[in-house]
Design a protein around this motif. Structure first.
Motif, PDB file in Angstrom:
ATOM      1  N   UNK A 162     -15.976   4.100  -8.172  1.00  0.00           N
ATOM      2  CA  UNK A 162     -14.935   4.916  -7.526  1.00  0.00           C
ATOM      3  C   UNK A 162     -15.445   5.467  -6.193  1.00  0.00           C
ATOM      4  N   UNK A 163     -16.665   5.989  -6.190  1.00  0.00           N
ATOM      5  CA  UNK A 163     -17.250   6.526  -4.962  1.00  0.00           C
ATOM      6  C   UNK A 163     -17.420   5.433  -3.912  1.00  0.00           C
ATOM      7  N   UNK A 164     -17.770   4.234  -4.334  1.00  0.00           N
ATOM      8  CA  UNK A 164     -17.928   3.112  -3.417  1.00  0.00           C
ATOM      9  C   UNK A 164     -16.602   2.764  -2.728  1.00  0.00           C
ATOM     10  N   UNK A 165     -15.515   2.751  -3.481  1.00  0.00           N
ATOM     11  CA  UNK A 165     -14.199   2.491  -2.881  1.00  0.00           C
ATOM     12  C   UNK A 165     -13.809   3.597  -1.906  1.00  0.00           C
ATOM     13  N   UNK A 166     -14.045   4.841  -2.299  1.00  0.00           N
ATOM     14  CA  UNK A 166     -13.708   5.961  -1.410  1.00  0.00           C
ATOM     15  C   UNK A 166     -14.483   5.877  -0.104  1.00  0.00           C
ATOM     16  N   UNK A 167     -15.776   5.600  -0.203  1.00  0.00           N
ATOM     17  CA  UNK A 167     -16.614   5.505   0.989  1.00  0.00           C
ATOM     18  C   UNK A 167     -16.173   4.338   1.876  1.00  0.00           C
ATOM     19  N   UNK A 168     -15.940   3.170   1.260  1.00  0.00           N
ATOM     20  CA  UNK A 168     -15.540   2.003   2.039  1.00  0.00           C
ATOM     21  C   UNK A 168     -14.222   2.258   2.775  1.00  0.00           C
ATOM     22  N   UNK A 169     -13.224   2.767   2.066  1.00  0.00           N
ATOM     23  CA  UNK A 169     -11.908   2.986   2.688  1.00  0.00           C
ATOM     24  C   UNK A 169     -11.979   4.030   3.795  1.00  0.00           C
ATOM     25  N   UNK A 170     -12.808   5.034   3.618  1.00  0.00           N
ATOM     26  CA  UNK A 170     -12.968   6.058   4.651  1.00  0.00           C
ATOM     27  C   UNK A 170     -13.704   5.497   5.874  1.00  0.00           C
ATOM     28  N   UNK A 171     -14.806   4.793   5.637  1.00  0.00           N
ATOM     29  CA  UNK A 171     -15.637   4.311   6.741  1.00  0.00           C
ATOM     30  C   UNK A 171     -15.063   3.085   7.442  1.00  0.00           C
ATOM     31  N   UNK A 172     -14.273   2.292   6.752  1.00  0.00           N
ATOM     32  CA  UNK A 172     -13.804   1.018   7.305  1.00  0.00           C
ATOM     33  C   UNK A 172     -12.279   0.919   7.387  1.00  0.00           C
ATOM     34  N   UNK A 173     -11.608   2.068   7.448  1.00  0.00           N
ATOM     35  CA  UNK A 173     -10.147   2.053   7.468  1.00  0.00           C
ATOM     36  C   UNK A 173      -9.598   1.167   8.566  1.00  0.00           C
ATOM     37  N   UNK A 174     -10.234   1.135   9.710  1.00  0.00           N
ATOM     38  CA  UNK A 174      -9.720   0.343  10.832  1.00  0.00           C
ATOM     39  C   UNK A 174      -9.778  -1.161  10.563  1.00  0.00           C
ATOM     40  N   UNK A 175     -10.496  -1.580   9.542  1.00  0.00           N
ATOM     41  CA  UNK A 175     -10.606  -2.997   9.192  1.00  0.00           C
ATOM     42  C   UNK A 175      -9.629  -3.408   8.096  1.00  0.00           C
ATOM     43  N   UNK A 176      -8.947  -2.455   7.513  1.00  0.00           N
ATOM     44  CA  UNK A 176      -8.125  -2.715   6.322  1.00  0.00           C
ATOM     45  C   UNK A 176      -6.693  -3.087   6.705  1.00  0.00           C
ATOM     46  N   UNK A 177      -6.218  -4.172   6.086  1.00  0.00           N
ATOM     47  CA  UNK A 177      -4.810  -4.544   6.167  1.00  0.00           C
ATOM     48  C   UNK A 177      -4.158  -4.176   4.838  1.00  0.00           C
ATOM     49  N   UNK A 178      -3.006  -3.530   4.908  1.00  0.00           N
ATOM     50  CA  UNK A 178      -2.288  -3.029   3.744  1.00  0.00           C
ATOM     51  C   UNK A 178      -1.093  -3.917   3.457  1.00  0.00           C
ATOM     52  N   UNK A 179      -0.912  -4.246   2.193  1.00  0.00           N
ATOM     53  CA  UNK A 179       0.292  -4.948   1.752  1.00  0.00           C
ATOM     54  C   UNK A 179       1.199  -3.954   1.062  1.00  0.00           C
ATOM     55  N   UNK A 180       2.435  -3.852   1.573  1.00  0.00           N
ATOM     56  CA  UNK A 180       3.366  -2.927   0.934  1.00  0.00           C
ATOM     57  C   UNK A 180       4.659  -3.641   0.606  1.00  0.00           C
ATOM     58  N   UNK A 181       5.231  -3.231  -0.505  1.00  0.00           N
ATOM     59  CA  UNK A 181       6.540  -3.741  -0.891  1.00  0.00           C
ATOM     60  C   UNK A 181       7.587  -2.783  -0.337  1.00  0.00           C
ATOM     61  N   UNK A 182       8.814  -3.034  -0.643  1.00  0.00           N
ATOM     62  CA  UNK A 182       9.862  -2.131  -0.167  1.00  0.00           C
ATOM     63  C   UNK A 182       9.807  -0.772  -0.853  1.00  0.00           C
ATOM     64  N   UNK A 183       8.922  -0.637  -1.837  1.00  0.00           N
ATOM     65  CA  UNK A 183       8.838   0.643  -2.552  1.00  0.00           C
ATOM     66  C   UNK A 183       7.485   1.334  -2.483  1.00  0.00           C
ATOM     67  N   UNK A 184       6.406   0.584  -2.185  1.00  0.00           N
ATOM     68  CA  UNK A 184       5.096   1.231  -2.268  1.00  0.00           C
ATOM     69  C   UNK A 184       4.005   0.418  -1.590  1.00  0.00           C
ATOM     70  N   UNK A 185       2.927   1.104  -1.227  1.00  0.00           N
ATOM     71  CA  UNK A 185       1.689   0.428  -0.845  1.00  0.00           C
ATOM     72  C   UNK A 185       1.185  -0.231  -2.127  1.00  0.00           C
ATOM     73  N   UNK A 186       0.937  -1.528  -2.073  1.00  0.00           N
ATOM     74  CA  UNK A 186       0.657  -2.268  -3.293  1.00  0.00           C
ATOM     75  C   UNK A 186      -0.710  -2.949  -3.313  1.00  0.00           C
ATOM     76  N   UNK A 187      -1.362  -3.058  -2.159  1.00  0.00           N
ATOM     77  CA  UNK A 187      -2.664  -3.712  -2.132  1.00  0.00           C
ATOM     78  C   UNK A 187      -3.254  -3.679  -0.739  1.00  0.00           C
ATOM     79  N   UNK A 188      -4.477  -4.188  -0.626  1.00  0.00           N
ATOM     80  CA  UNK A 188      -5.145  -4.194   0.677  1.00  0.00           C
ATOM     81  C   UNK A 188      -6.273  -5.212   0.689  1.00  0.00           C
TER      82      UNK A 188
END
Length: 172
Positions: free
Chosen positions: A52-78
């Motif tokens: 869990x801590x690894x995901x939090x750190x990665x998403x915080x430190x590398x947010x600019x590298x992340x592409x998000x997949x969202x449906x018409x109702x929610x953020x669903x993946x990345x």
């Protein structure tokens, strides 16, 4: 960046991650990891806090590298390319949205980025027991190149890993 793909239940849009989404993205990655590991029958209790801590750190430190997949109702993946080259380092889909085209849409957008940088192949690693991920990658044209043990810092142990590659001539 935006890309649309028709999913089984809804339209999937791919875009860059927003700063306020890092916690949500970490939770999606963690939930996808939990679901995958639980399906193998492996206990997650001892590993969960570090993962869990690894995901939090990665998403915080590398947010600019992340592409998000969202449906018409929610953020669903990345997904992400941590090294900014031709290796896809992450692809995570919320278990409630798996099978709806989210992973395929994000993967296609990551591949398009790789092609835009002039690379002819895409590379990725995934856990050797993650059969649903391996099957997704195969459907998207990836081939297994090798199987080896690879050290996972978040798990602090070697993990059996499949290395896969795809020729990107079709993506151009």
């Amino acid at each position: 960046m935006s890309n649309a793909a028709k999913g089984a239940a809804s339209l999937v849009t791919v875009r860059n991650a927003y700063p306020h989404e890092t916690g949500l993205l970490a939770e999606i990655g963690y939930a996808a990891w939990l679901a995958a590991v639980a399906s193998w029958g492996e206990s997650t209790a001892a590993l969960a806090p570090a993962v869990r801590q690894s995901y939090e750190r990665f998403c915080h430190e590398h947010r600019s590298l992340i592409l998000v997949g969202e449906t018409n109702v929610a953020v669903a993946g990345w997904g992400a390319r941590e090294n900014r080259r031709n290796e896809i380092s992450d692809l995570w889909v919320d278990p409630d949205h798996q099978g709806q085209g989210v992973g395929s849409a994000v993967l296609a957008a990551l591949e398009a980025e790789i092609v835009g940088l002039g690379y002819e192949t895409a590379e990725l690693h995934t856990h050797a027991r993650n059969i649903p991920a391996i099957e997704l990658y195969k459907r998207r044209g990836y081939r297994i190149s090798s199987l080896s043990d690879r050290y996972s810092p978040s798990l602090d142990r070697d993990v059996a890993t499949v290395f896969m590659t795809k020729e990107l001539a079709d993506v151009r």
